[in-house]
Motif scaffolding. Structure first.
Motif, mmCIF file in Angstrom:
data_model
loop_
_atom_site.group_PDB
_atom_site.id
_atom_site.type_symbol
_atom_site.label_atom_id
_atom_site.label_comp_id
_atom_site.label_asym_id
_atom_site.label_seq_id
_atom_site.Cartn_x
_atom_site.Cartn_y
_atom_site.Cartn_z
ATOM 1 N N ASP A 69 0.857 -1.191 0.000
ATOM 2 C CA ASP A 69 0.000 0.000 0.000
ATOM 3 C C ASP A 69 0.887 1.233 0.000
ATOM 4 N N SER A 70 0.322 2.348 -0.382
ATOM 5 C CA SER A 70 1.085 3.592 -0.408
ATOM 6 C C SER A 70 1.231 4.212 0.979
ATOM 7 N N ARG A 71 0.444 3.730 1.949
ATOM 8 C CA ARG A 71 0.473 4.268 3.307
ATOM 9 C C ARG A 71 0.786 3.159 4.307
ATOM 10 N N PRO A 72 1.308 3.511 5.477
ATOM 11 C CA PRO A 72 1.474 2.507 6.537
ATOM 12 C C PRO A 72 0.117 1.950 6.969
ATOM 13 N N ILE A 73 0.037 0.657 7.144
ATOM 14 C CA ILE A 73 -1.219 0.014 7.542
ATOM 15 C C ILE A 73 -1.426 0.173 9.045
ATOM 16 N N VAL A 74 -2.668 0.460 9.448
ATOM 17 C CA VAL A 74 -2.983 0.566 10.876
ATOM 18 C C VAL A 74 -3.995 -0.484 11.331
ATOM 19 N N LYS A 75 -4.761 -1.063 10.392
ATOM 20 C CA LYS A 75 -5.728 -2.083 10.790
ATOM 21 C C LYS A 75 -6.122 -2.926 9.592
ATOM 22 N N ILE A 76 -6.308 -4.233 9.841
ATOM 23 C CA ILE A 76 -6.852 -5.139 8.843
ATOM 24 C C ILE A 76 -7.930 -5.987 9.495
ATOM 25 N N ALA A 77 -8.899 -6.465 8.701
ATOM 26 C CA ALA A 77 -9.972 -7.297 9.253
ATOM 27 C C ALA A 77 -10.625 -8.098 8.132
ATOM 28 N N TRP A 78 -10.785 -9.400 8.354
ATOM 29 C CA TRP A 78 -11.528 -10.247 7.421
ATOM 30 C C TRP A 78 -13.018 -9.964 7.555
ATOM 31 N N SER A 79 -13.728 -10.021 6.439
ATOM 32 C CA SER A 79 -15.187 -9.897 6.487
ATOM 33 C C SER A 79 -15.775 -11.130 7.156
ATOM 34 N N PRO A 80 -16.672 -10.962 8.133
ATOM 35 C CA PRO A 80 -17.308 -12.112 8.785
ATOM 36 C C PRO A 80 -18.486 -12.669 7.999
ATOM 37 N N THR A 81 -18.860 -12.008 6.886
ATOM 38 C CA THR A 81 -20.034 -12.446 6.134
ATOM 39 C C THR A 81 -19.733 -12.786 4.683
ATOM 40 N N ARG A 82 -18.594 -12.346 4.160
ATOM 41 C CA ARG A 82 -18.231 -12.631 2.768
ATOM 42 C C ARG A 82 -16.888 -13.340 2.741
ATOM 43 N N THR A 83 -16.834 -14.481 2.143
ATOM 44 C CA THR A 83 -15.596 -15.238 2.091
ATOM 45 C C THR A 83 -14.571 -14.549 1.201
ATOM 46 N N ASN A 84 -13.288 -14.697 1.562
ATOM 47 C CA ASN A 84 -12.146 -14.220 0.768
ATOM 48 C C ASN A 84 -12.019 -12.702 0.704
ATOM 49 N N LEU A 85 -12.619 -11.994 1.625
ATOM 50 C CA LEU A 85 -12.592 -10.537 1.573
ATOM 51 C C LEU A 85 -11.893 -9.973 2.805
ATOM 52 N N LEU A 86 -10.828 -9.205 2.569
ATOM 53 C CA LEU A 86 -10.049 -8.589 3.639
ATOM 54 C C LEU A 86 -10.050 -7.082 3.450
ATOM 55 N N ALA A 87 -10.323 -6.344 4.523
ATOM 56 C CA ALA A 87 -10.290 -4.878 4.485
ATOM 57 C C ALA A 87 -9.040 -4.388 5.191
ATOM 58 N N ALA A 88 -8.444 -3.326 4.648
ATOM 59 C CA ALA A 88 -7.230 -2.752 5.225
ATOM 60 C C ALA A 88 -7.346 -1.234 5.239
ATOM 61 N N LEU A 89 -6.888 -0.636 6.330
ATOM 62 C CA LEU A 89 -6.918 0.816 6.482
ATOM 63 C C LEU A 89 -5.498 1.343 6.611
ATOM 64 N N GLY A 90 -5.168 2.355 5.794
ATOM 65 C CA GLY A 90 -3.880 3.018 5.880
ATOM 66 C C GLY A 90 -3.933 4.229 6.787
ATOM 67 N N LYS A 91 -2.775 4.623 7.293
ATOM 68 C CA LYS A 91 -2.704 5.776 8.186
ATOM 69 C C LYS A 91 -3.092 7.060 7.448
ATOM 70 N N ASP A 92 -3.902 7.884 8.124
ATOM 71 C CA ASP A 92 -4.358 9.174 7.566
ATOM 72 C C ASP A 92 -4.967 8.992 6.186
#
Length: 423
Positions: free
Chosen positions: A270-293
């Protein structure tokens, strides 16, 4: 799941088994309840989450200072029980209605031998759900991964020396026995999570260079299951594929398969440092990631293919979604039950609930009517109000010849409809 409050100024969590409540926490814990949005809700000081939902503040718990991490107990009957990890290493069980404690666990404290920061705390996600794990900073000649059984209390042999020296009268029933298991001597534990399919087993990011899997029944690490990596932060287990793990370091998200743990199966930058990731509890194979700012959340959709009996490296389809206007996000969380719903909190404390519509798959009929995947159980027409419920979840779709510029709203049993996401 590990969240560093030194990186995230405010975090947010849906209740694991109360689908209309969530908490925010930073310097204090705040409990909210979802309700249908009405114009007079604004006058009642409710937070508008979107055009259809509002959140009422039910309670504030400001009894615990220097919060570092929080885990919400998933056990039925313990719906408001929280474990709070603090800067001094203490883990405290707390709630929002401490006068009516049906569990008998509120205010119970779990204290390591030597005080240092608690980096991660996590309830057992399977089995009896009575084990509580904490990951601590490094201390010479002491373990930094401690697991307690919250129902065992008594001697108070593990509360800190400074409390003993004060001579104050304390209720020893509030203090735990020694941990039922301890690991990671003279090492730092940055993140951890339990496996739901193996309730006595958990994975942890250790010493800034290892991911290790531990079995609490053997009092030792599962030696073959050890990955050498700097990606020891935010470790999380895929709820649909228990052998698949995600972790991050700096601006990289790393995906692992515990069946072949020597090297990652894919690394995403990613272009930004990662601060949090989380797998979707309802959709298979889906991961969300949040970058700083960042005002957007990046969705990684893993698409697996096979060649005979050999599994090919997964193809990853990425998409960034804007979920809270142009505000920089502090954190997010998936709704545990309602498909594609994400709750976000900005750096300024603004809370929004949105629908991601992450996988807008399309199909085209000979009648020139266009459909898209509204949820994994329904199809919606883009040119009429038709909604078709799918009887099976393995239907294949033919890509549309041109992009479809529209969005949908999820229909679910709890009437938790979310605001349309701009595309």
């Amino acid at each position: 799941m590990f969240i560093s409050m030194s990186v995230i100024k405010m975090d947010i969590l849906w209740a694991p088994n109360i689908y209309d409540k969530f908490i925010t926490f930073g310097t204090e814990l705040s409990l909210y309840q979802i309700e249908e949005y009405k114009e007079d809700s604004v006058e009642q000081n409710a937070l508008k989450l979107n055009d259809e939902l509002a959140a009422n503040l039910l309670s504030i718990n400001n009894e615990h200072q220097y919060l570092k991490c929080v885990s919400w107990c998933p056990k039925t009957g313990y719906e408001h029980l929280l474990a709070v990890g603090q800067a001094n290493g203490k883990v405290v069980l707390t709630s929002f209605n401490q006068q009516h404690d049906a569990t008998g666990l509120v205010n119970r404290e779990f204290v390591p031998r030597h005080g240092r920061q608690c980096n991660a705390v996590c309830w057992q996600s399977g089995g009896d759900m009575t084990l509580l794990a904490a990951g601590l900073d490094k201390y010479r000649s002491d373990n930094s991964l401690c697991i307690w059984d919250v129902h065992k209390s008594g001697s108070g042999s593990h509360y800190s020396d400074d409390r003993r020296s004060t001579g104050s009268i304390v209720d020893l029933s509030l203090f735990a026995h020694k941990p039922v298991a301890e690991f990671c001597m003279s090492e730092v534990v940055s993140s951890l999570q339990w496996f739901s399919h193996q309730p006595k087993t958990l994975i942890a990011g250790v010493n800034n260079k290892h991911l290790r899997i531990f079995d609490t029944r053997t009092q030792m690490a599962c030696n073959p299951l050890n990955a050498v990596t700097k990606a020891v932060y935010g470790v999380t287990v895929d709820p649909f594929h228990s052998h698949r793990i995600a972790s991050f370091v700096e601006n990289q998200v790393v995906i692992w398969d515990t069946r072949s743990f020597e090297k990652p199966i894919v690394t995403l930058s990613d272009s930004r440092p990662i601060v949090k990731i989380a797998w979707s509890p309802t959709r298979t194979n889906l991961l969300a990631a949040l970058g700083k700012d960042s005002p957007t959340i990046k969705l990684h959709d893993f698409q697996h293919t096979t060649d005979g009996n050999d599994e090919i490296e997964p193809t990853v389809v990425d998409r960034s979604v804007l979920l809270n206007g142009q505000s920089f996000l502090s954190s997010f969380c998936w709704h545990p039950n309602n498909e594609n719903n994400i709750l976000t909190v900005s750096l300024t404390g603004r809370i929004k609930c949105r629908l991601t519509n992450h996988n807008l798959r399309q199909t085209y009929r000979c009648t020139e009517e266009v459909f898209f995947l509204a949820t994994k159980l329904s199809l919606r027409s883009a040119t009429s109000s038709k909604l078709f419920v799918r009887k099976r979840c393995d239907i294949e779709f033919v890509p549309l010849m041109k992009p479809l510029k529209c969005c949908s709203r999820c229909l679910d049993a709890n009437k938790m409809n979310s605001e349309k996401t701009d595309r």
